[in-house]
Enzyme design. Structure first.
Site, short mmCIF file in Angstrom:
data_model
loop_
_atom_site.label_atom_id
_atom_site.label_comp_id
_atom_site.label_asym_id
_atom_site.label_seq_id
_atom_site.Cartn_x
_atom_site.Cartn_y
_atom_site.Cartn_z
N HIS A 12 13.16 17.95 49.53
CA HIS A 12 13.48 17.51 50.89
C HIS A 12 12.39 17.89 51.89
O HIS A 12 12.68 18.21 53.05
CB HIS A 12 14.86 18.04 51.30
CG HIS A 12 14.99 19.54 51.29
ND1 HIS A 12 16.15 20.19 50.91
CD2 HIS A 12 14.10 20.52 51.62
CE1 HIS A 12 15.96 21.50 51.02
NE2 HIS A 12 14.73 21.72 51.45
N HIS A 59 17.86 25.36 57.12
CA HIS A 59 16.69 26.23 57.23
C HIS A 59 16.73 26.96 58.57
O HIS A 59 15.89 26.74 59.44
CB HIS A 59 15.41 25.42 57.09
CG HIS A 59 15.28 24.66 55.81
ND1 HIS A 59 16.00 23.51 55.53
CD2 HIS A 59 14.53 24.87 54.70
CE1 HIS A 59 15.68 23.05 54.33
NE2 HIS A 59 14.79 23.86 53.80
N HIS A 194 7.43 25.74 45.41
CA HIS A 194 6.68 25.85 46.66
C HIS A 194 6.80 27.23 47.28
O HIS A 194 7.81 27.90 47.13
CB HIS A 194 7.04 24.77 47.67
CG HIS A 194 8.43 24.71 48.23
ND1 HIS A 194 9.55 24.51 47.47
CD2 HIS A 194 8.88 24.78 49.51
CE1 HIS A 194 10.62 24.44 48.26
NE2 HIS A 194 10.25 24.62 49.50
N GLU A 241 15.16 27.05 46.00
CA GLU A 241 15.99 25.91 46.43
C GLU A 241 16.47 25.06 45.25
O GLU A 241 17.51 24.41 45.34
CB GLU A 241 15.19 25.00 47.38
CG GLU A 241 14.98 25.60 48.75
CD GLU A 241 14.27 24.62 49.70
OE1 GLU A 241 14.30 24.89 50.90
OE2 GLU A 241 13.68 23.62 49.24
#
Ligand code: DHB
Ligand code: FE
Length: 280
Positions: A12, A59, A194, A241
């Site tokens: 995302h 977030h 990431h 995530e």
């Protein structure tokens, strides 16, 4: 009766949303990514879900770090895009499905003892809106109702991967027991490898991501045993995530058929992954 028509795993990354919003999808940098997700658009257009349950993480947008629900479900009639610093994204407001959301909450809490937080007022950030833009493009209104299912993957202690898989299995039991004749899609968002900060910022581990994509289809139980420490080491500080994909996977049968798989680097500082599965 309601039925699950399939699951979508997708990263995302916020800059994907910015590329769409600013008309950059045909730029040489972005074109390979948007070409790679085209089959997903065709698939969802054909499947026409009535509702999508979108598993994502907030977030520090709607939930600042003063309040961190481990799992939260959006019960409201509508969910607007959150202003993440550049104004809210120019995307439609999500129409919710309070009746199904209440059914899910009731089944999760009373039948499966998942004490999920129920949230009536919530804005949704890039974790939810970017996957919708990837799948649906830029319509006037999203073509299905949306139930946000928000997972804490940013503040210690996060739920285990196994807990996520089990939550997906509990969601499936709830969906199967819902009377109205609805087609339900489930999205698992986030990942892949990431790290956005610190010494290893920009870390990408393609071999590890591909292992996840393989096993997401064939052996999700083994992924559910992976520790947070391994994820931190192999997939970077934000790579955790990916455990949200296991909620999507848990809602599918143990045997699935792959509809589409795509992996691309780079998307901003991260690896982009997509996997679409139907029950076999
Ligand atoms: C970025 C942010 C995310 O939440 C994510 O999942 C991937 C990338 C980013 O800021 O680039
Ligand atoms: Fe994220």
């Amino acid at each position: 009766m309601a039925r699950i028509i399939g699951g979508v795993g997708t990263s995302h990354v916020p800059s994907i949303g910015a590329a769409i919003d600013h008309g950059k999808v045909d730029d040489p940098y972005w074109r390979p990514l948007f070409e790679g997700v085209q089959p997903a658009r065709k698939w969802i257009e054909k499947m026409k879900p009535d509702v999508a349950i979108v598993v994502y993480n907030d977030h520090a947008s709607r939930f600042a770090l003063d309040m961190t629900p481990t799992f939260a479900i959006g019960m409201g009639e509508r969910f607007s895009p959150h202003d993440e610093g550049y104004g809210p994204r120019p995307v439609p407001v999500c129409q919710g499905d309070p009746a199904l959301a209440w059914h899910l909450a009731e089944s999760l809490v009373l039948k499966d003892e998942f004490d999920i937080a129920m949230v009536s007022e919530m804005t949704v950030d890039h974790g939810l809106t970017v996957p919708l833009s990837l799948l649906f493009g830029q319509p006037e209104a999203w073509p299905c109702r949306i139930i946000p299912l928000c997972v804490n993957v940013i503040q210690y202690p996060q739920p285990t991967a196994l807990r996520c898989l089990r939550l997906g299995q509990a969601l499936r039991r709830a969906i199967d027991a819902y009377e109205p004749d609805l087609k339900v899609a489930i999205f698992g968002t986030g990942g892949m490898s990431h790290q956005l900060q610190g010494e290893r910022a920009g870390l990408i581990n393609a071999d590890y991501d591909k292992m996840w994509l393989d096993k997401m289809e064939s052996d999700p139980q083994s992924l559910a045993r992976i520790s947070h420490t391994e994820l931190l080491r192999e997939a970077g500080s934000e790579g955790l995530e990916i455990i949200m994909w296991l909620i999507m996977r848990g809602a599918l049968d143990s045997s699935v058929r792959r509809i589409h798989r795509f992996y691309h680097v780079p998307a901003s500082n991260t690896a982009y992954g997509m996997l679409i599965m139907e029950n076999a």
